[in-house]
Design a protein around this motif. Structure first.
Motif, PDB file in Angstrom:
ATOM      1  N   ARG A  48       0.919  -1.372  -0.106  1.00  0.00           N
ATOM      2  CA  ARG A  48      -0.036  -0.036  -0.078  1.00  0.00           C
ATOM      3  C   ARG A  48       0.658   1.272  -0.061  1.00  0.00           C
ATOM      4  O   ARG A  48       1.696   1.121   0.691  1.00  0.00           O
ATOM      5  N   ILE A  49       0.547   2.139  -0.853  1.00  0.00           N
ATOM      6  CA  ILE A  49       1.231   3.498  -0.878  1.00  0.00           C
ATOM      7  C   ILE A  49       0.829   4.334   0.190  1.00  0.00           C
ATOM      8  O   ILE A  49      -0.384   4.446   0.190  1.00  0.00           O
ATOM      9  N   GLY A  50       1.722   4.741   0.899  1.00  0.00           N
ATOM     10  CA  GLY A  50       1.517   5.672   2.184  1.00  0.00           C
ATOM     11  C   GLY A  50       0.983   7.186   1.622  1.00  0.00           C
ATOM     12  O   GLY A  50       0.970   7.407   0.259  1.00  0.00           O
ATOM     13  N   VAL A  51       0.367   7.961   2.381  1.00  0.00           N
ATOM     14  CA  VAL A  51      -0.448   8.986   2.216  1.00  0.00           C
ATOM     15  C   VAL A  51       0.799  10.004   1.944  1.00  0.00           C
ATOM     16  O   VAL A  51       0.334  11.112   0.860  1.00  0.00           O
ATOM     17  N   GLU A  52       1.858  10.052   2.362  1.00  0.00           N
ATOM     18  CA  GLU A  52       2.761  11.183   2.429  1.00  0.00           C
ATOM     19  C   GLU A  52       3.257  11.152   0.769  1.00  0.00           C
ATOM     20  O   GLU A  52       3.231  12.398   0.278  1.00  0.00           O
ATOM     21  N   PRO A  53       3.732  10.133  -0.086  1.00  0.00           N
ATOM     22  CA  PRO A  53       4.233  10.217  -1.277  1.00  0.00           C
ATOM     23  C   PRO A  53       3.112  10.781  -2.296  1.00  0.00           C
ATOM     24  O   PRO A  53       3.436  11.654  -3.053  1.00  0.00           O
ATOM     25  N   ILE A  54       1.594  10.460  -1.961  1.00  0.00           N
ATOM     26  CA  ILE A  54       0.725  11.044  -2.784  1.00  0.00           C
ATOM     27  C   ILE A  54       0.362  12.559  -2.611  1.00  0.00           C
ATOM     28  O   ILE A  54       0.328  13.252  -3.508  1.00  0.00           O
ATOM     29  N   ARG A  55       0.615  13.057  -1.273  1.00  0.00           N
ATOM     30  CA  ARG A  55       0.446  14.478  -1.070  1.00  0.00           C
ATOM     31  C   ARG A  55       1.589  15.144  -1.526  1.00  0.00           C
ATOM     32  O   ARG A  55       1.331  16.325  -2.059  1.00  0.00           O
ATOM     33  N   ARG A  56       2.879  14.701  -1.396  1.00  0.00           N
ATOM     34  CA  ARG A  56       4.070  15.305  -2.049  1.00  0.00           C
ATOM     35  C   ARG A  56       3.919  15.547  -3.588  1.00  0.00           C
ATOM     36  O   ARG A  56       4.194  16.624  -3.787  1.00  0.00           O
ATOM     37  N   ASP A  57       3.466  14.350  -3.972  1.00  0.00           N
ATOM     38  CA  ASP A  57       3.407  14.493  -5.523  1.00  0.00           C
ATOM     39  C   ASP A  57       2.133  15.435  -5.920  1.00  0.00           C
ATOM     40  O   ASP A  57       2.658  16.220  -6.728  1.00  0.00           O
ATOM     41  N   SER A  71      -3.950  22.041   3.415  1.00  0.00           N
ATOM     42  CA  SER A  71      -3.856  23.006   4.123  1.00  0.00           C
ATOM     43  C   SER A  71      -2.375  23.670   3.645  1.00  0.00           C
ATOM     44  O   SER A  71      -1.445  22.764   3.578  1.00  0.00           O
ATOM     45  N   PRO A  72      -2.103  24.841   3.877  1.00  0.00           N
ATOM     46  CA  PRO A  72      -0.714  25.460   4.044  1.00  0.00           C
ATOM     47  C   PRO A  72       0.094  24.820   4.800  1.00  0.00           C
ATOM     48  O   PRO A  72       1.281  24.429   4.681  1.00  0.00           O
ATOM     49  N   ALA A  73      -0.487  24.479   6.187  1.00  0.00           N
ATOM     50  CA  ALA A  73       0.429  23.890   7.106  1.00  0.00           C
ATOM     51  C   ALA A  73       0.938  22.546   6.737  1.00  0.00           C
ATOM     52  O   ALA A  73       2.252  22.242   7.041  1.00  0.00           O
ATOM     53  N   LEU A  74       0.068  21.748   6.033  1.00  0.00           N
ATOM     54  CA  LEU A  74       0.503  20.481   5.654  1.00  0.00           C
ATOM     55  C   LEU A  74       1.741  20.509   4.444  1.00  0.00           C
ATOM     56  O   LEU A  74       2.749  19.687   4.218  1.00  0.00           O
ATOM     57  N   ALA A  75       1.496  21.555   3.577  1.00  0.00           N
ATOM     58  CA  ALA A  75       2.666  21.795   2.630  1.00  0.00           C
ATOM     59  C   ALA A  75       3.838  22.078   3.271  1.00  0.00           C
ATOM     60  O   ALA A  75       4.954  21.612   2.945  1.00  0.00           O
ATOM     61  N   HIS A  76       3.714  22.929   4.297  1.00  0.00           N
ATOM     62  CA  HIS A  76       5.215  23.318   4.966  1.00  0.00           C
ATOM     63  C   HIS A  76       5.753  21.998   5.839  1.00  0.00           C
ATOM     64  O   HIS A  76       6.674  21.968   5.818  1.00  0.00           O
ATOM     65  N   HIS A  77       4.932  21.111   6.144  1.00  0.00           N
ATOM     66  CA  HIS A  77       5.133  20.158   6.982  1.00  0.00           C
ATOM     67  C   HIS A  77       5.835  19.037   6.159  1.00  0.00           C
ATOM     68  O   HIS A  77       7.148  18.625   6.631  1.00  0.00           O
ATOM     69  N   TYR A  78       5.428  19.043   4.699  1.00  0.00           N
ATOM     70  CA  TYR A  78       6.029  17.941   3.666  1.00  0.00           C
ATOM     71  C   TYR A  78       7.214  18.654   3.159  1.00  0.00           C
ATOM     72  O   TYR A  78       8.297  18.023   2.901  1.00  0.00           O
ATOM     73  N   PHE A  79       7.401  20.106   3.008  1.00  0.00           N
ATOM     74  CA  PHE A  79       8.454  20.682   2.187  1.00  0.00           C
ATOM     75  C   PHE A  79       9.289  21.759   3.003  1.00  0.00           C
ATOM     76  O   PHE A  79      10.291  22.200   2.433  1.00  0.00           O
ATOM     77  N   GLY A  80       8.664  22.206   4.138  1.00  0.00           N
ATOM     78  CA  GLY A  80       9.333  23.251   4.953  1.00  0.00           C
ATOM     79  C   GLY A  80       9.143  24.614   4.038  1.00  0.00           C
ATOM     80  O   GLY A  80       8.192  25.042   3.747  1.00  0.00           O
ATOM     81  N   ALA A  81      10.488  25.227   3.548  1.00  0.00           N
ATOM     82  CA  ALA A  81      10.507  26.379   2.845  1.00  0.00           C
ATOM     83  C   ALA A  81       9.908  26.389   1.619  1.00  0.00           C
ATOM     84  O   ALA A  81       9.831  25.218   0.719  1.00  0.00           O
ATOM     85  N   LYS A  82       9.269  27.431   1.008  1.00  0.00           N
ATOM     86  CA  LYS A  82       8.620  27.473  -0.208  1.00  0.00           C
ATOM     87  C   LYS A  82       9.970  26.904  -1.486  1.00  0.00           C
ATOM     88  O   LYS A  82       9.448  26.379  -2.303  1.00  0.00           O
ATOM     89  N   GLU A  83      11.069  27.612  -1.276  1.00  0.00           N
ATOM     90  CA  GLU A  83      12.181  27.071  -2.094  1.00  0.00           C
ATOM     91  C   GLU A  83      12.466  25.703  -2.434  1.00  0.00           C
ATOM     92  O   GLU A  83      12.651  25.206  -3.445  1.00  0.00           O
ATOM     93  N   THR A  84      12.167  25.001  -1.348  1.00  0.00           N
ATOM     94  CA  THR A  84      12.180  23.503  -1.332  1.00  0.00           C
ATOM     95  C   THR A  84      11.239  22.909  -1.931  1.00  0.00           C
ATOM     96  O   THR A  84      11.310  21.958  -2.977  1.00  0.00           O
TER      97      THR A  84
END
Length: 196
Positions: free
Chosen positions: A3-12, A42-55
């Motif tokens: 099963r593919i985890g939710v994190e790779p799906i959200r990152r993609d 949410s923006p919080a989730l995006a920050h959780h996965y990538f940190g800074a916008k540059e990343t």
């Protein structure tokens, strides 16, 4: 089947949303909130996965380069002989995964980003070196001055992306391919589709 985890799906989803937002804005002047909204999170989730916008921008850049590299590898695997390899590299450079409005807009902004962000510059340098290497491998048996021809073809490919980004609308892959192939036919004295 694993099963593919939710994190790779959200990152993609966030990476693809980043590319779409950059294309929509026509610049890197987009917020994490806009990207997250497009990705349905949410923006919080995006920050959780990538940190800074540059990343997040760098992840999008890697994604675009990965799609391009896969198109080139696939085209080269089916190519026969130096002319076939040369044709494959040119046509893959304007393939449907890379030469589409969103990706072209992202490329333009990644070139801008590379002026100030060392990691972006490094990624573009890798792209340029791979393109040059693929072109030289095909051109050495065909051209008297393979280095010069490879440099010109690279400039024509990058120029086609710049023009497509500035023109707006859907990029014309057939016209871009034909322009590069016309140059190569004149330089090599024979169209790429014909035997040497």
């Amino acid at each position: 089947m694993p099963r593919i985890g939710v994190e790779p799906i959200r990152r993609d989803a966030l990476v693809k949303a980043t590319i779409a937002e950059i294309a929509r804005a026509g610049s890197l002047d987009v917020t994490v909130a806009q990207i997250a909204r497009r990705a349905g999170m949410s923006p919080a989730l995006a920050h959780h996965y990538f940190g800074a916008k540059e990343t997040l921008f760098l992840a999008a850049m890697r994604h675009v380069l990965t799609l391009y590299a896969a198109e080139v590898r696939g085209a080269l695997a089916a190519a026969e002989g130096p002319r076939g390899r040369l044709r494959a590299v040119v046509r893959a450079s304007f393939g449907p995964g890379s030469f589409r409005r969103e990706a072209v807009g992202a490329w333009l902004n990644f070139w801008v980003m590379a002026q100030t962000v060392p990691e972006a510059r490094r990624l573009l340098t890798i792209y340029q070196c791979r393109l040059r290497s693929n072109l030289l491998a095909a051109l050495r048996p065909l051209a008297a001055e393979p280095e010069a021809v490879a440099a010109t073809v690279g400039a024509l490919i990058d120029g086609a992306y710049l023009r497509a980004a500035l023109a707006g609308g859907a990029p014309d892959a057939a016209a871009a391919t034909a322009q590069v192939e016309r140059y190569l036919a004149a330089e090599l004295g024979q169209p790429l589709g014909e035997a040497h």
